[in-house]
Design a protein around this motif. Structure first.
Motif, PDB file in Angstrom:
ATOM      1  N   ALA A   1      16.337 -16.239 -14.437  1.00 30.48           N
ATOM      2  CA  ALA A   1      17.229 -17.085 -15.242  1.00 30.48           C
ATOM      3  C   ALA A   1      16.953 -18.542 -14.914  1.00 30.48           C
ATOM      4  N   VAL A   2      17.083 -19.397 -15.926  1.00 27.64           N
ATOM      5  CA  VAL A   2      16.853 -20.830 -15.753  1.00 27.64           C
ATOM      6  C   VAL A   2      18.079 -21.588 -16.244  1.00 27.64           C
ATOM      7  N   ILE A   3      18.634 -22.429 -15.382  1.00 27.49           N
ATOM      8  CA  ILE A   3      19.796 -23.248 -15.720  1.00 27.49           C
ATOM      9  C   ILE A   3      19.454 -24.699 -15.436  1.00 27.49           C
ATOM     10  N   LEU A   4      19.505 -25.547 -16.457  1.00 28.55           N
ATOM     11  CA  LEU A   4      19.252 -26.971 -16.289  1.00 28.55           C
ATOM     12  C   LEU A   4      20.481 -27.745 -16.731  1.00 28.55           C
ATOM     13  N   ASP A   5      21.000 -28.573 -15.843  1.00 30.85           N
ATOM     14  CA  ASP A   5      22.201 -29.372 -16.137  1.00 30.85           C
ATOM     15  C   ASP A   5      23.346 -28.500 -16.637  1.00 30.85           C
ATOM     16  N   GLY A   6      23.446 -27.276 -16.080  1.00 33.48           N
ATOM     17  CA  GLY A   6      24.554 -26.399 -16.415  1.00 33.48           C
ATOM     18  C   GLY A   6      24.382 -25.648 -17.710  1.00 33.48           C
ATOM     19  N   GLU A   7      23.234 -25.775 -18.355  1.00 35.97           N
ATOM     20  CA  GLU A   7      23.004 -25.115 -19.633  1.00 35.97           C
ATOM     21  C   GLU A   7      21.830 -24.160 -19.510  1.00 35.97           C
ATOM     22  N   PRO A   8      21.866 -23.039 -20.262  1.00 40.61           N
ATOM     23  CA  PRO A   8      20.725 -22.115 -20.234  1.00 40.61           C
ATOM     24  C   PRO A   8      19.472 -22.806 -20.759  1.00 40.61           C
ATOM     25  N   ALA A   9      18.337 -22.492 -20.165  1.00 37.81           N
ATOM     26  CA  ALA A   9      17.083 -23.134 -20.559  1.00 37.81           C
ATOM     27  C   ALA A   9      15.949 -22.130 -20.465  1.00 37.81           C
ATOM     28  N   ASP A  10      14.815 -22.511 -21.033  1.00 37.96           N
ATOM     29  CA  ASP A  10      13.629 -21.661 -20.988  1.00 37.96           C
ATOM     30  C   ASP A  10      12.771 -22.065 -19.796  1.00 37.96           C
TER      31      ASP A  10
END
Length: 751
Positions: free
Chosen positions: A306-315
């Motif tokens: 799983a990838v989370i950037l700045d609290g949002e799901p990301a690829d």
């Protein structure tokens, strides 16, 4: 001996900042990779695969409020679900489950599993009569025995069930909080907070044995409540438990933290062949405790990372070189979760306001600041490295006093600089009133006022008019042509431009305001300088004019007769105090007597401000409950000793002294101390050998008491260690507010 898990100082500071809001609901903490706070994590697929959490737990929806917490405890291996893809977020956590989870979070599980099987069966078996009914899933009995052996099971033995454990019964919120803090070794910190105020509507539901733990949990941001209440006797869902575990894990170091590595991304390799594992290469932080000497390190990614950037799901493709990340690893060292922030610089802002209250630690350092900003009370934490200046020169913390207007610099909501006597960086335009005689006017071709020259204060001065100017005579708007030479006018000048002209001398604006005096400031020669008044739910400062009429009972008095806690009516002329009428203080003291049902403290850093106390009057019933406002300068004693308002507890007997405004000015509280004798049948001690609970057979029933950490133990008239108390001893205990304060051993077992 149970190991102490220590708090991260930076994490504690952030957690305390969060608790000032006393927010409710399943809110999540503020972001910050440095403290690994859990964000509202959503999950996006890597390499087009399904969200990894959904592949594990089919009963946790993508928009579940605790998705981030559930994912994190799962990634750390603390909560593992029921198998078959089920987590059970709405199921209540059981008493046995919370013992296992506390043991697992603190890293004690391996030690528990290494216990001798005979010891595992003997200890719980001799303690609980329902031991045969306790489920025997892997590790359950071992963790239960370990918790008993190391003294953190006692919170689950306070319900009056005697020697029955009730393994499958739902654990209450208060039990979960206390056992987690006990397992973390935070009992001493909790003991220091036995008298701390708890600012929730249902504070009277906090058991005496749990008071310090609940206060500590609130202070650290672990326990937040909702709807203004703590709901301590409600069961806890597994989703809520995941949130509590995460909040505690953010504040302490546990073995799970050793599977979190932080660093700067050097590269991500995503092979075209999906059968080949992707990898991430990072340059680890020097403080990350990783092997090697600061060179690059490469980690294999789990198939559904799983990838989370700045609290949002990301690829995964959005994880680029230069990004600072935290990698959550499984036991095989593969990355389950990549958590990154694209912007790590703290946000800095400036706030200008008036100081209402300051808070200091025992060294005199400034720790908290309450300001009046934009007509609201604002409370801020102060950084230990705060820079305080007066007119640009560095000054001590003692220079920051109530009544001053200051400019503070905030970073991530924490005060890092306080400037006294300096203008704010964006200075608001000044407003000035000028009264004089018109000498000349300058009008535009359209007849609008462009400028005006006045004779005032012995000289002529020309003023430029703003684009729009309001001109009035006798309250009616008139054209600029009526501004004839020789007229007396009053100009309102803002930022050097005339915005309003009143023909004739403008009468002063006179208003009145009534409220409770919070603080009084006098000049060096004893004249009134300003008053902070609590009115209409806010604290406001009013400056005094050069001459102020002050009266009490119709008679003139001096500024020194104005005191805190007195109700006053202020007359304001153009916003300045010109008269103060003090409400009379009767010589006759009105007293009421009764039993405390609750004490509600104020929401600011001065708990007495806006506080109330509710009692059932002597001889009355619950329906007769009365609530009184508490004066800011209330005097409190508990059993004859000076005390803070927060030390008055439900059940205490009180005598209240009221002033003529029916405000409580004196609280004399007492509580009874009961004596119980019998034979000790159960003892629980902490890792340091201090008594935590005593179970006594009184001859009629078994009664379990929490023991005050400072309780005294005597044998043969001599004070002895807590460890001298043993099962079979005959004792007499003194119990105050539900806790044992003194133990006297009258006969040792076998004597």
């Amino acid at each position: 001996m149970r190991k102490m898990r220590w708090l991260h100082p930076v994490r504690v500071a952030v957690a305390v900042a969060l608790v000032l809001a006393l927010a409710g609901g399943p809110a999540l903490a503020a972001p910050g990779l440095g403290v690994l706070k859990k964000l509202g994590l959503g999950f996006g697929p890597a390499k087009g695969g399904p969200p990894w959490l959904s592949s594990w737990f089919s009963d946790v929806s993508a928009d579940h409020w605790a998705l981030g917490d559930i994912s994190t405890v799962a990634a750390k291996g603390v909560m593992k679900g029921y198998g078959k893809g089920l987590f059970g977020p709405r199921n209540h956590v059981t008493r046995l489950e919370i013992v296992v989870l506390a043991t697992r979070l603190m890293g004690f599980e391996d030690e528990a599993l290494a216990l001798d099987p005979l010891e595992v069966a003997a200890l719980p078996g001799s303690t609980f009569t329902d031991y045969p009914a306790i489920p025997a899933w892997p590790g359950a009995h071992e963790c239960l025995a370990y918790a008993l052996q190391h003294g953190y099971l006692w919170p689950l033995m306070q319900g009056g069930d005697g020697p029955v454990f009730r393994a499958n019964a739902p654990a209450k919120r208060v039990e979960v909080i206390v056992i987690l803090l006990e397992a973390a070794g935070l009992g001493p910190e909790a003991a220091e907070r036995l008298g701390a105020p708890i600012l929730f509507k249902d504070a009277d539901s906090v058991p005496p044995w749990a008071w310090g733990y609940v206060a500590l949990a609130i202070e650290l941001g672990i326990l937040r409540g909702y709807d203004g209440k703590l709901h301590l006797n409600k069961p806890v869902t597994r989703a809520e438990t995941a949130a509590l575990l995460n909040r505690l894990d953010d504040l302490i170091q546990t073995p799970a933290d050793r599977r979190i590595v932080e660093g700067t991304v050097a590269g991500v390799d995503i092979p075209a062949d999906p059968a080949v594992a992707s990898t991430i290469t990072i340059i680890p932080d020097t403080s990350g405790g990783l092997p090697g000497s600061g060179g690059e390190e490469t980690y294999e990614l789990a198939p559904a990372v799983a990838v989370i950037l700045d609290g949002e799901p990301a690829d995964l493709t959005e994880v680029t070189p230069g990004l600072h990340v935290a990698l959550y690893l499984d036991r095989d060292g593969k990355v389950l979760l990549i958590h990154g922030e694209t912007e790590s610089e703290p946000s800095a802002t400036e706030v200008v306001g008036m100081v209402l209250v300051t808070a200091h630690d025992e060294t005199g350092s400034l720790t908290g600041l309450t300001l009046w900003v934009d007509e609201k009370v604002r409370v801020y934490l102060v950084s230990p490295e705060v820079v305080i200046t007066v007119d640009g020169e560095e000054a001590p913390a003692s220079a920051v006093v109530p009544g001053l207007t200051v400019r503070v610099t905030l970073e991530d909501g924490v005060v890092v600089a306080i400037a006294i006597g300096e203008e704010p960086s964006e200075e608001p335009p000044e407003e000035e009133k000028v009264t004089g005689m018109v000498l000349e006017t300058d009008l535009t071709p359209d007849g609008e006022l462009a400028g005006i020259t006045l004779w005032h204060d012995g000289e002529a001065e020309t003023f430029t008019a703003a684009d729009e100017v309001e001109i009035t005579r006798d309250g009616e708007e008139v054209p600029a042509a009526e501004l004839e030479p020789g007229l007396t006018v009053t100009l309102t000048v803002v930022g050097g431009e005339v915005v309003k002209v009143v023909i004739g001398e403008e009468p002063p604006e006179v208003t009145e305001v009534e409220g409770l005096i919070v603080e009084v400031f006098l000049t060096s020669d004893g004249r009134l300088a300003s008053i902070i008044l609590w009115h209409d739910g806010v604290a406001e400062t009013f400056e005094a004019a050069a001459e102020v009429d002050i009266t009490l009972d119709g008679e003139p008095v001096g500024a020194g007769d104005i005191s805190r806690g007195r109700t006053a009516r202020l007359t304001l002329t153009d916003g300045m105090i010109t008269a103060v009428v003090l409400d009379p203080t009767s010589d006759e003291v009105v007293t009421v007597e009764g039993t405390v049902t609750r004490v509600t403290l104020g929401t600011g850093t001065v708990p007495e401000l806006g506080a109330t106390i509710s009692i059932i009057p002597e001889g009355g019933e619950v329906a007769d409950e009365e609530t009184y406002d508490v004066a800011p300068d209330v005097t409190v004693t508990v059993n004859g000793e000076p005390a803070a308002l927060g030390e008055v507890r439900p059940g205490d007997h009180v005598v209240l002294e009221l002033n003529v405004q029916d405000q409580v000015t004196v609280i004399t509280a007492t509580y009874t101390v009961s004596e119980v004798s019998g034979t000790v049948v159960g003892v629980v001690v902490d890792a340091g050998g201090k008594l935590m609970t005593l179970t006594i057979d009184t001859g009629e029933e078994h009664v379990t008491f929490a023991v005050d950490p400072s309780a005294k133990v005597y044998h043969d008239g001599v004070e002895v260690e807590h460890g001298e108390v043993a099962a079979g001893d005959t004792v007499t205990v003194l119990v105050a507010r539900g806790m044992v304060t003194t133990v006297t051993i009258t006969a040792k077992a076998g004597e």
